[in-house]
Design a protein around this motif. Structure first.
Motif: not given
Length: 343
Positions: A153-178
Protein backbone atom coordinates in the motif's frame (compact mmCIF):
# COMPACT_ATOMS: atom_id res chain seq x y z
CA UNK A 1 36.69 -67.87 -1.49
CA UNK A 2 34.73 -65.77 -3.94
CA UNK A 3 31.97 -65.38 -1.35
CA UNK A 4 34.48 -64.09 1.21
CA UNK A 5 35.93 -61.67 -1.36
CA UNK A 6 32.45 -60.39 -2.15
CA UNK A 7 31.73 -59.79 1.54
CA UNK A 8 35.07 -58.02 1.91
CA UNK A 9 34.23 -55.72 -0.99
CA UNK A 10 30.88 -54.90 0.62
CA UNK A 11 32.56 -54.04 3.91
CA UNK A 12 35.06 -51.79 2.12
CA UNK A 13 32.13 -49.67 0.92
CA UNK A 14 31.77 -48.43 4.50
CA UNK A 15 34.98 -46.44 4.11
CA UNK A 16 32.86 -43.95 2.15
CA UNK A 17 30.98 -43.01 5.33
CA UNK A 18 31.97 -39.48 6.31
CA UNK A 19 32.17 -39.29 10.09
CA UNK A 20 31.43 -35.56 10.00
CA UNK A 21 27.85 -36.28 8.96
CA UNK A 22 26.91 -39.44 10.88
CA UNK A 23 24.81 -37.48 13.38
CA UNK A 24 23.10 -35.35 10.71
CA UNK A 25 19.39 -35.84 10.23
CA UNK A 26 18.63 -38.21 7.35
CA UNK A 27 22.21 -39.34 6.76
CA UNK A 28 21.31 -43.02 7.23
CA UNK A 29 17.98 -42.85 5.43
CA UNK A 30 17.38 -46.06 3.42
CA UNK A 31 20.57 -47.45 4.94
CA UNK A 32 19.43 -51.08 5.00
CA UNK A 33 18.49 -51.02 1.32
CA UNK A 34 21.60 -49.35 -0.10
CA UNK A 35 24.31 -49.75 2.56
CA UNK A 36 26.65 -51.69 0.23
CA UNK A 37 26.24 -49.27 -2.67
CA UNK A 38 29.14 -46.86 -3.03
CA UNK A 39 27.08 -44.32 -4.97
CA UNK A 40 24.60 -44.24 -2.07
CA UNK A 41 27.26 -43.03 0.36
CA UNK A 42 28.60 -40.53 -2.17
CA UNK A 43 25.08 -39.13 -2.56
CA UNK A 44 24.50 -38.99 1.21
CA UNK A 45 27.80 -37.17 1.69
CA UNK A 46 26.91 -34.65 -1.02
CA UNK A 47 23.49 -33.89 0.44
CA UNK A 48 24.91 -33.60 3.96
CA UNK A 49 27.66 -31.29 2.70
CA UNK A 50 25.20 -28.99 0.93
CA UNK A 51 22.96 -28.93 3.99
CA UNK A 52 25.90 -27.73 6.05
CA UNK A 53 26.69 -25.05 3.46
CA UNK A 54 23.16 -23.81 2.73
CA UNK A 55 21.47 -24.47 6.08
CA UNK A 56 24.06 -23.49 8.65
CA UNK A 57 21.59 -21.81 11.00
CA UNK A 58 21.44 -22.84 14.65
CA UNK A 59 18.61 -25.18 15.49
CA UNK A 60 16.52 -25.27 18.64
CA UNK A 61 18.17 -27.02 21.54
CA UNK A 62 17.43 -30.74 21.47
CA UNK A 63 16.19 -31.85 24.88
CA UNK A 64 16.55 -35.54 23.98
CA UNK A 65 20.26 -35.17 23.23
CA UNK A 66 20.85 -33.23 26.41
CA UNK A 67 18.89 -35.82 28.37
CA UNK A 68 21.06 -38.56 26.91
CA UNK A 69 24.16 -36.66 28.01
CA UNK A 70 22.84 -36.21 31.55
CA UNK A 71 21.83 -39.88 31.81
CA UNK A 72 25.25 -40.99 30.58
CA UNK A 73 26.96 -38.81 33.16
CA UNK A 74 24.63 -40.11 35.88
CA UNK A 75 25.44 -43.72 34.95
CA UNK A 76 29.18 -43.02 35.19
CA UNK A 77 28.81 -41.31 38.55
CA UNK A 78 26.51 -44.06 39.83
CA UNK A 79 29.04 -46.71 38.81
CA UNK A 80 31.75 -44.82 40.65
CA UNK A 81 29.45 -44.44 43.64
CA UNK A 82 28.55 -48.13 43.88
CA UNK A 83 32.15 -49.26 43.44
CA UNK A 84 34.32 -46.85 45.39
CA UNK A 85 32.13 -45.16 48.03
CA UNK A 86 31.59 -48.36 50.07
CA UNK A 87 35.31 -49.01 49.88
CA UNK A 88 36.08 -45.50 51.17
CA UNK A 89 33.64 -45.91 54.06
CA UNK A 90 35.01 -49.31 55.02
CA UNK A 91 38.73 -48.66 54.63
CA UNK A 92 39.37 -44.96 55.23
CA UNK A 93 39.68 -43.80 58.84
CA UNK A 94 39.35 -40.10 58.03
CA UNK A 95 35.87 -39.08 59.18
CA UNK A 96 35.77 -36.15 56.73
CA UNK A 97 36.29 -38.45 53.73
CA UNK A 98 33.60 -40.80 55.03
CA UNK A 99 31.10 -37.96 55.41
CA UNK A 100 31.97 -36.65 51.94
CA UNK A 101 31.56 -40.10 50.41
CA UNK A 102 28.15 -40.57 52.00
CA UNK A 103 27.13 -37.10 50.84
CA UNK A 104 28.16 -37.83 47.27
CA UNK A 105 26.25 -41.10 47.46
CA UNK A 106 23.12 -39.25 48.57
CA UNK A 107 23.42 -36.76 45.73
CA UNK A 108 23.76 -39.55 43.18
CA UNK A 109 20.77 -41.39 44.64
CA UNK A 110 18.60 -38.27 44.35
CA UNK A 111 19.84 -37.43 40.83
CA UNK A 112 17.07 -39.36 39.00
CA UNK A 113 14.36 -37.41 40.81
CA UNK A 114 16.07 -34.09 40.09
CA UNK A 115 16.55 -35.14 36.49
CA UNK A 116 12.85 -35.99 36.00
CA UNK A 117 11.84 -32.60 37.41
CA UNK A 118 14.40 -30.83 35.23
CA UNK A 119 13.39 -32.62 32.03
CA UNK A 120 9.72 -31.70 32.42
CA UNK A 121 10.52 -28.08 33.26
CA UNK A 122 12.94 -27.85 30.34
CA UNK A 123 10.45 -29.26 27.85
CA UNK A 124 7.73 -26.96 29.11
CA UNK A 125 10.03 -23.94 28.86
CA UNK A 126 11.10 -24.83 25.32
CA UNK A 127 7.48 -25.32 24.31
CA UNK A 128 6.53 -21.88 25.64
CA UNK A 129 9.45 -20.26 23.82
CA UNK A 130 8.61 -22.12 20.62
CA UNK A 131 4.96 -21.03 20.70
CA UNK A 132 5.91 -17.41 21.36
CA UNK A 133 8.43 -17.49 18.54
CA UNK A 134 5.90 -19.02 16.15
CA UNK A 135 3.39 -16.25 16.86
CA UNK A 136 6.01 -13.58 16.18
CA UNK A 137 7.33 -15.33 13.09
CA UNK A 138 3.83 -15.83 11.71
CA UNK A 139 3.08 -12.11 11.87
CA UNK A 140 6.40 -11.25 10.24
CA UNK A 141 5.92 -13.94 7.59
CA UNK A 142 2.45 -12.68 6.69
CA UNK A 143 3.77 -9.15 6.30
CA UNK A 144 6.72 -10.30 4.17
CA UNK A 145 4.35 -12.43 2.11
CA UNK A 146 2.26 -9.38 1.22
CA UNK A 147 5.29 -7.30 0.30
CA UNK A 148 7.03 -10.09 -1.63
CA UNK A 149 3.97 -10.58 -3.83
CA UNK A 150 3.72 -6.86 -4.56
CA UNK A 151 0.77 -6.18 -2.25
CA UNK A 152 2.20 -2.89 -1.00
CA UNK A 153 0.00 0.00 0.00
CA UNK A 154 1.16 3.52 -0.69
CA UNK A 155 1.64 6.14 -3.34
CA UNK A 156 1.05 4.61 -6.77
CA UNK A 157 3.62 6.97 -8.29
CA UNK A 158 6.38 5.66 -6.06
CA UNK A 159 6.99 2.48 -8.09
CA UNK A 160 10.75 2.32 -7.49
CA UNK A 161 10.35 2.26 -3.72
CA UNK A 162 7.72 -0.45 -4.00
CA UNK A 163 10.02 -2.63 -6.08
CA UNK A 164 12.85 -2.04 -3.61
CA UNK A 165 10.59 -3.10 -0.74
CA UNK A 166 9.44 -6.15 -2.69
CA UNK A 167 13.05 -7.18 -3.35
CA UNK A 168 13.93 -6.68 0.31
CA UNK A 169 10.97 -8.84 1.37
CA UNK A 170 11.99 -11.61 -1.02
CA UNK A 171 15.50 -11.67 0.42
CA UNK A 172 14.07 -11.72 3.95
CA UNK A 173 11.98 -14.76 3.05
CA UNK A 174 15.12 -16.76 2.34
CA UNK A 175 15.42 -17.57 6.03
CA UNK A 176 11.92 -19.03 6.00
CA UNK A 177 12.77 -21.10 2.93
CA UNK A 178 15.81 -22.53 4.72
CA UNK A 179 13.78 -23.42 7.79
CA UNK A 180 15.46 -20.97 10.15
CA UNK A 181 12.06 -20.03 11.59
CA UNK A 182 10.62 -23.52 11.69
CA UNK A 183 9.59 -26.17 9.20
CA UNK A 184 5.99 -24.94 9.08
CA UNK A 185 6.98 -21.84 7.09
CA UNK A 186 9.10 -23.56 4.45
CA UNK A 187 6.29 -24.60 2.11
CA UNK A 188 4.73 -21.14 2.16
CA UNK A 189 8.06 -19.46 1.40
CA UNK A 190 8.75 -21.96 -1.37
CA UNK A 191 5.40 -21.30 -3.05
CA UNK A 192 5.99 -17.53 -2.89
CA UNK A 193 9.34 -17.88 -4.65
CA UNK A 194 7.90 -20.33 -7.15
CA UNK A 195 4.97 -18.04 -8.02
CA UNK A 196 7.17 -14.93 -8.15
CA UNK A 197 9.65 -16.61 -10.49
CA UNK A 198 6.86 -17.82 -12.77
CA UNK A 199 5.19 -14.39 -12.92
CA UNK A 200 8.37 -12.44 -13.62
CA UNK A 201 9.72 -14.94 -16.11
CA UNK A 202 6.50 -14.86 -18.10
CA UNK A 203 6.91 -11.11 -18.37
CA UNK A 204 10.46 -11.61 -19.60
CA UNK A 205 9.34 -14.09 -22.25
CA UNK A 206 6.65 -11.70 -23.44
CA UNK A 207 9.21 -8.91 -23.64
CA UNK A 208 11.60 -11.10 -25.64
CA UNK A 209 8.78 -12.12 -27.95
CA UNK A 210 7.92 -8.48 -28.65
CA UNK A 211 11.52 -7.44 -29.26
CA UNK A 212 13.07 -10.01 -31.57
CA UNK A 213 16.65 -8.85 -31.00
CA UNK A 214 16.37 -8.88 -27.21
CA UNK A 215 17.95 -11.87 -25.46
CA UNK A 216 16.64 -13.43 -22.28
CA UNK A 217 19.78 -12.39 -20.38
CA UNK A 218 19.45 -8.76 -21.49
CA UNK A 219 15.75 -8.67 -20.65
CA UNK A 220 16.46 -10.01 -17.15
CA UNK A 221 19.22 -7.47 -16.57
CA UNK A 222 16.83 -4.67 -17.49
CA UNK A 223 14.34 -5.73 -14.79
CA UNK A 224 15.74 -5.30 -11.27
CA UNK A 225 13.06 -7.47 -9.64
CA UNK A 226 13.63 -10.42 -11.99
CA UNK A 227 17.38 -10.02 -11.69
CA UNK A 228 17.20 -10.24 -7.90
CA UNK A 229 14.85 -13.21 -8.07
CA UNK A 230 17.33 -15.03 -10.29
CA UNK A 231 20.15 -14.20 -7.88
CA UNK A 232 18.11 -15.72 -5.05
CA UNK A 233 17.37 -18.81 -7.16
CA UNK A 234 21.08 -19.11 -7.94
CA UNK A 235 22.16 -18.80 -4.31
CA UNK A 236 19.31 -20.87 -2.87
CA UNK A 237 19.23 -23.60 -5.53
CA UNK A 238 19.65 -26.32 -2.91
CA UNK A 239 16.73 -25.17 -0.76
CA UNK A 240 14.63 -24.33 -3.80
CA UNK A 241 15.07 -27.60 -5.68
CA UNK A 242 16.55 -30.29 -3.44
CA UNK A 243 16.15 -29.88 0.31
CA UNK A 244 12.41 -30.52 0.58
CA UNK A 245 9.58 -32.79 -0.59
CA UNK A 246 7.62 -30.13 -2.49
CA UNK A 247 6.76 -30.52 -6.19
CA UNK A 248 9.41 -29.11 -8.52
CA UNK A 249 7.79 -29.82 -11.87
CA UNK A 250 6.73 -26.76 -13.88
CA UNK A 251 9.12 -24.55 -11.91
CA UNK A 252 10.45 -21.52 -13.76
CA UNK A 253 14.22 -20.99 -13.71
CA UNK A 254 14.56 -18.85 -16.79
CA UNK A 255 18.13 -17.63 -17.20
CA UNK A 256 19.15 -18.79 -13.72
CA UNK A 257 22.82 -19.62 -13.14
CA UNK A 258 22.90 -23.26 -12.02
CA UNK A 259 26.40 -24.15 -13.08
CA UNK A 260 28.19 -26.91 -11.14
CA UNK A 261 25.08 -27.69 -9.08
CA UNK A 262 24.18 -31.16 -7.83
CA UNK A 263 20.63 -31.52 -9.09
CA UNK A 264 19.59 -34.85 -7.63
CA UNK A 265 16.62 -35.73 -5.45
CA UNK A 266 17.68 -35.58 -1.82
CA UNK A 267 16.49 -39.17 -1.31
CA UNK A 268 18.80 -41.64 -3.00
CA UNK A 269 17.28 -43.57 -5.90
CA UNK A 270 14.42 -41.10 -6.36
CA UNK A 271 14.14 -38.86 -9.42
CA UNK A 272 14.34 -35.08 -9.43
CA UNK A 273 11.26 -33.97 -11.35
CA UNK A 274 11.87 -30.96 -13.59
CA UNK A 275 9.29 -31.92 -16.17
CA UNK A 276 7.69 -28.95 -17.97
CA UNK A 277 10.16 -26.65 -16.19
CA UNK A 278 11.11 -23.33 -17.77
CA UNK A 279 14.90 -23.44 -18.15
CA UNK A 280 15.34 -21.28 -21.22
CA UNK A 281 18.70 -19.54 -21.17
CA UNK A 282 19.70 -21.23 -17.91
CA UNK A 283 23.38 -21.88 -17.28
CA UNK A 284 23.80 -25.58 -16.47
CA UNK A 285 27.53 -25.78 -17.17
CA UNK A 286 28.98 -28.85 -15.39
CA UNK A 287 25.66 -29.37 -13.57
CA UNK A 288 24.89 -32.93 -12.44
CA UNK A 289 21.46 -34.01 -13.65
CA UNK A 290 21.94 -37.75 -13.99
CA UNK A 291 18.61 -39.53 -14.14
CA UNK A 292 16.56 -36.32 -13.87
CA UNK A 293 13.08 -36.11 -15.34
CA UNK A 294 13.25 -33.37 -17.99
CA UNK A 295 10.15 -34.46 -19.87
CA UNK A 296 8.94 -31.59 -22.08
CA UNK A 297 11.28 -29.20 -20.27
CA UNK A 298 11.96 -25.89 -22.00
CA UNK A 299 15.73 -25.73 -22.52
CA UNK A 300 15.95 -23.36 -25.47
CA UNK A 301 19.22 -21.46 -25.42
CA UNK A 302 20.39 -23.18 -22.25
CA UNK A 303 24.08 -23.77 -21.66
CA UNK A 304 24.36 -27.55 -21.29
CA UNK A 305 28.06 -27.72 -21.91
CA UNK A 306 29.67 -30.54 -19.89
CA UNK A 307 26.32 -31.14 -18.19
CA UNK A 308 25.89 -34.64 -16.75
CA UNK A 309 22.63 -35.92 -18.24
CA UNK A 310 23.29 -39.66 -18.19
CA UNK A 311 20.04 -41.59 -17.92
CA UNK A 312 17.92 -38.43 -17.95
CA UNK A 313 14.46 -38.38 -19.49
CA UNK A 314 14.59 -35.75 -22.24
CA UNK A 315 11.56 -36.85 -24.23
CA UNK A 316 9.85 -33.82 -25.71
CA UNK A 317 12.45 -31.43 -24.29
CA UNK A 318 12.85 -28.24 -26.31
CA UNK A 319 16.57 -27.80 -27.01
CA UNK A 320 16.59 -25.23 -29.81
CA UNK A 321 19.70 -23.09 -29.53
CA UNK A 322 21.03 -25.04 -26.55
CA UNK A 323 24.76 -25.62 -26.24
CA UNK A 324 25.24 -29.39 -26.03
CA UNK A 325 28.99 -29.42 -26.51
CA UNK A 326 30.59 -32.17 -24.39
CA UNK A 327 27.23 -32.91 -22.77
CA UNK A 328 27.12 -36.40 -21.26
CA UNK A 329 24.00 -38.09 -22.66
CA UNK A 330 24.83 -41.78 -22.20
CA UNK A 331 21.65 -43.74 -21.59
CA UNK A 332 19.46 -40.65 -21.80
CA UNK A 333 15.96 -41.05 -23.19
CA UNK A 334 16.18 -38.44 -25.91
CA UNK A 335 13.72 -37.56 -28.64
CA UNK A 336 14.53 -34.06 -29.90
CA UNK A 337 12.08 -32.04 -31.93
CA UNK A 338 13.42 -29.42 -34.34
CA UNK A 339 16.78 -29.28 -32.58
CA UNK A 340 19.04 -26.50 -33.77
CA UNK A 341 21.95 -26.00 -31.45
CA UNK A 342 25.63 -26.65 -30.88
CA UNK A 343 27.06 -30.09 -30.26
Amino acid sequence: MSGFSEKLQKIKVYKNIDLRYVFDNGYFRNFYTHQFNQSYWQHQNKIAEFRRIHNNHKKTANTTKRAFGVISAAVVVASFNSTYVPWFVANIDNILIKITSVGVSGIVMSAPIVFVIWIFRDKNHLMELDNARKDTNLKEFQQLQRWATGNIEGDEDNADNKIALQISALHSLRGYLKGEYGESFRRGAYEIFRASLATQHQKILQEVKKQKNLSIADAINRCSLTKQLNIIAHEEWFNLLINHDFPTNNISLLGVDLQETYLHHRIYDETLDLSHAQLQGANLLHAQLQGANLWHTQLQGANLRHTQLQGANLIGAQLQGANLRHTQLQGANLIMHNYKGRI
